[in-house]
Enzyme design. Sequence first.
Site, short mmCIF file in Angstrom:
data_model
loop_
_atom_site.label_atom_id
_atom_site.label_comp_id
_atom_site.label_asym_id
_atom_site.label_seq_id
_atom_site.Cartn_x
_atom_site.Cartn_y
_atom_site.Cartn_z
N LYS A 1 -11.64 0.67 0.54
CA LYS A 1 -11.66 2.10 0.32
C LYS A 1 -11.22 2.35 -1.11
O LYS A 1 -10.55 1.51 -1.71
CB LYS A 1 -10.79 2.83 1.33
CG LYS A 1 -9.36 2.33 1.48
CD LYS A 1 -8.72 3.01 2.69
CE LYS A 1 -7.24 2.70 2.81
NZ LYS A 1 -6.97 1.52 3.65
N ASP B 1 -6.06 2.91 -2.93
CA ASP B 1 -7.26 2.96 -2.08
C ASP B 1 -7.33 4.24 -1.24
O ASP B 1 -8.38 4.58 -0.72
CB ASP B 1 -7.40 1.70 -1.19
CG ASP B 1 -6.16 1.38 -0.40
OD1 ASP B 1 -5.16 2.12 -0.51
OD2 ASP B 1 -6.18 0.37 0.34
N ARG B 2 -6.20 4.97 -1.13
CA ARG B 2 -6.24 6.22 -0.35
C ARG B 2 -6.37 7.43 -1.26
O ARG B 2 -5.97 7.38 -2.43
CB ARG B 2 -4.95 6.38 0.45
CG ARG B 2 -4.76 5.33 1.50
CD ARG B 2 -3.54 5.66 2.32
NE ARG B 2 -3.39 4.65 3.36
CZ ARG B 2 -2.78 4.86 4.51
NH1 ARG B 2 -2.21 6.03 4.76
NH2 ARG B 2 -2.71 3.91 5.40
N ASP C 1 -1.38 1.63 -3.95
CA ASP C 1 -2.37 0.65 -4.43
C ASP C 1 -3.73 1.28 -4.72
O ASP C 1 -4.70 0.58 -5.01
CB ASP C 1 -2.50 -0.52 -3.45
CG ASP C 1 -3.06 -0.11 -2.11
OD1 ASP C 1 -2.78 1.03 -1.67
OD2 ASP C 1 -3.76 -0.92 -1.48
N SER D 1 0.79 -1.23 0.00
CA SER D 1 0.00 0.00 0.00
C SER D 1 0.83 1.28 0.00
O SER D 1 1.51 1.56 -0.97
CB SER D 1 -0.95 -0.03 1.19
OG SER D 1 -1.88 0.99 1.09
N HIS D 2 0.78 2.03 1.09
CA HIS D 2 1.44 3.34 1.13
C HIS D 2 2.90 3.22 1.57
O HIS D 2 3.59 4.23 1.66
CB HIS D 2 0.70 4.25 2.09
CG HIS D 2 0.59 3.66 3.46
ND1 HIS D 2 -0.30 2.67 3.77
CD2 HIS D 2 1.30 3.89 4.58
CE1 HIS D 2 -0.15 2.32 5.03
NE2 HIS D 2 0.82 3.04 5.55
N ASP E 1 -2.46 6.65 -3.04
CA ASP E 1 -1.31 5.88 -2.54
C ASP E 1 -0.93 4.80 -3.56
O ASP E 1 -1.54 4.70 -4.64
CB ASP E 1 -1.57 5.31 -1.15
CG ASP E 1 -2.59 4.20 -1.13
OD1 ASP E 1 -3.40 4.11 -2.09
OD2 ASP E 1 -2.60 3.41 -0.17
C1 VG1 Z 1 -2.98 2.33 8.58
C2 VG1 Z 1 -4.14 3.28 8.83
C3 VG1 Z 1 -5.45 2.55 8.69
C4 VG1 Z 1 -5.52 1.87 7.31
C5 VG1 Z 1 -4.32 0.97 7.13
C6 VG1 Z 1 -4.28 0.36 5.76
O1 VG1 Z 1 -2.96 1.34 9.58
O2 VG1 Z 1 -4.03 3.87 10.11
O3 VG1 Z 1 -6.50 3.45 8.89
O4 VG1 Z 1 -6.70 1.11 7.21
O5 VG1 Z 1 -3.13 1.73 7.30
O6 VG1 Z 1 -4.26 1.33 4.75
P1 VG1 Z 1 -1.96 1.39 10.84
O7 VG1 Z 1 -2.19 0.12 11.59
O8 VG1 Z 1 -0.60 1.55 10.28
O9 VG1 Z 1 -2.36 2.62 11.61
V1 VG1 Z 1 -3.57 0.99 3.27
O10 VG1 Z 1 -3.83 2.20 2.27
O11 VG1 Z 1 -2.17 0.40 3.74
O12 VG1 Z 1 -4.36 -0.40 2.71
CO CO Z 2 -3.46 1.62 0.28
#
Ligand code: VG1
Ligand code: CO
Length: 557
Positions: free
Chosen positions: A384, A287-288, A285, A116-117, A283
């Site tokens: 998302k 979704d953000r 992937d 993801s990010h 981001d």
């Molecule tokens: C983070 C965010 C959470 C989100 C998750 C996955 O998790 O706080 O709100 O759902 O990333 O997002 P954490 O446990 O690091 O706080 V993504 O865009 O990685 O799928």
């Molecule tokens: Co993501």
Amino acid sequence: MSYSSTSVSTSPIDGQKPGTSGLRKAVKVYLQKNYTENFVQSILEGGLGSIEGSTLVIGGDGRYYEKEAALLIIQMCAANGVSKVIVAHNALMSTPAVSCVIRKYKTNGGIILTASHNPGGPDADFGIKFNTENGGPAPENVTDKIFERTRNINQYKICPDLKVDLSKIGQSVYTVDGREFTVQIIDSVSDYVEYMKEIFDFPSLKNYLSSGKQVLMDSMNGVMGPYVKRVICEELGAPETSVVNCTPLEDFGGKHPDPNLTYAADLVAEMAKGQHDFGAAFDGDGDRNMILGKNAFFVTPSDSLAVLAHYLECIPYFKKTGVKGYARSMPTSGAVDRVAKTKNQKCYEVPTGWKFFGNLMDAGCLSLCGEESFGTGSDHIREKDGLWAILAWLSVLANQNCSVEQCVKNHWQTYGRNFYTRYDYENCETGQANKMMDHLNAYVGDESNIGKEYSAKDKTYKVAKADNFSYTDPVDNSVSKNQGIRLIFEDGSRIIFRLSGTGSSGATIRMYVEGYENDPAKYEMDPQVVLRPLIDIALMVSKLSELTGRDSPTVIT
Ligand code: VG1
Ligand code: CO
């Protein structure tokens, strides 16, 4: 062609417990012998009711090692008796598109290759995530089963000679151990765009964009480029210059593909020049999303959710389905709760992580939900959805015929403003971060802290509630404990602490601070100024500096 599979003996590898969203580790960890194989075998055994005869979607965000992993997963699916895999063209499929495809083709689930990010490249991160047949991230009872398998695994199955060319769209049928195995390679952009056209009024959006509005979308060299180009330029007619960083790169061009004010600084700088009316970033992937207005006016994700909640019915999809309710993750600000109250809708509060929204959507309890971490989405899929959020915003702006800034300010005039900030302390030493959480757990466990008053600057706050958030899913009654330390004050202000579950090493402390104001004279103030007293109290109560040695956060959003 006929192929046969083999079983390879292996043994459990420590630490393959999925976090907030899949198993994220350094690429170097994933490249260790049997690391990927063990986890994939465990997904197949623990995630699917029955492997034989199942259909799975495979896609990812294009980061380093993703294509190799996709090819390996195809070989393992073939050997394990999966009937069919629907694979992304060149292995590229955004997370929301995977969710869309799982639902559209009614498959038994999907495997998403993304961190993801998190940054990508040989020295950065990789991740694998399993989504179930509703298109959403596997809930905890499923990830628990997968984790359990990783602890007992003694062999994995693979069909090593099966080589698939992911650059060719189309369907091939192979014979593996005498069974049929189908590989269908699709370009998910069309499926996704088709669906967006059902949800939104594309002609009116096109009209809006052609009325002289300038937009700027930054795909941050992640998977979104092809989707954004297709929707924003080809379908909605914006010029090519409206989209940047649209070629998916294995290392995201060295960028940290996290759409916030720190990591999307280039977009912020460009928007600050005042030439564009609307800016957005995604981001890795897809979704953000981050939303910016003219002159880089920043919309906090919590406000974005609340504004969309207020205007949701201007989007054709919701005209048809009606609005069924809202939801937010616990640390997300209560701005959306105020909209829900006015509109007589329910608003659910779930732990951090999109997987907690799935049951509520499946049960028809909610239409719109979001997280403060730049995640916004609806029940159109079970992830998302960054581009959906941008189209939703453009729909609101077209409908209201106002600027982003005006829209948000109107919202504050109606509901008051939930000031909000998040401080991230990345790469803390795990032992020290745990010590701070232990200290906070002891604090919330001590009832004598209720009623305590804290003063900073000219403000005094009285503790009304202190706990470690525990969630009971209203649909299946499953309980998720230890989801974050909360201090809630009498005026509704909140301080929240939790450890990230998406990092690949060390610990990231997240500190969330929220304070509500309904004095219009304060609406335009800087959140860092308004929230200063609460931030000081949060730092004092948590002993963050003392216990971790950190004086300042790495990222502020
Ligand atoms: C983070 C965010 C959470 C989100 C998750 C996955 O998790 O706080 O709100 O759902 O990333 O997002 P954490 O446990 O690091 O706080 V993504 O865009 O990685 O799928
Ligand atoms: Co993501």
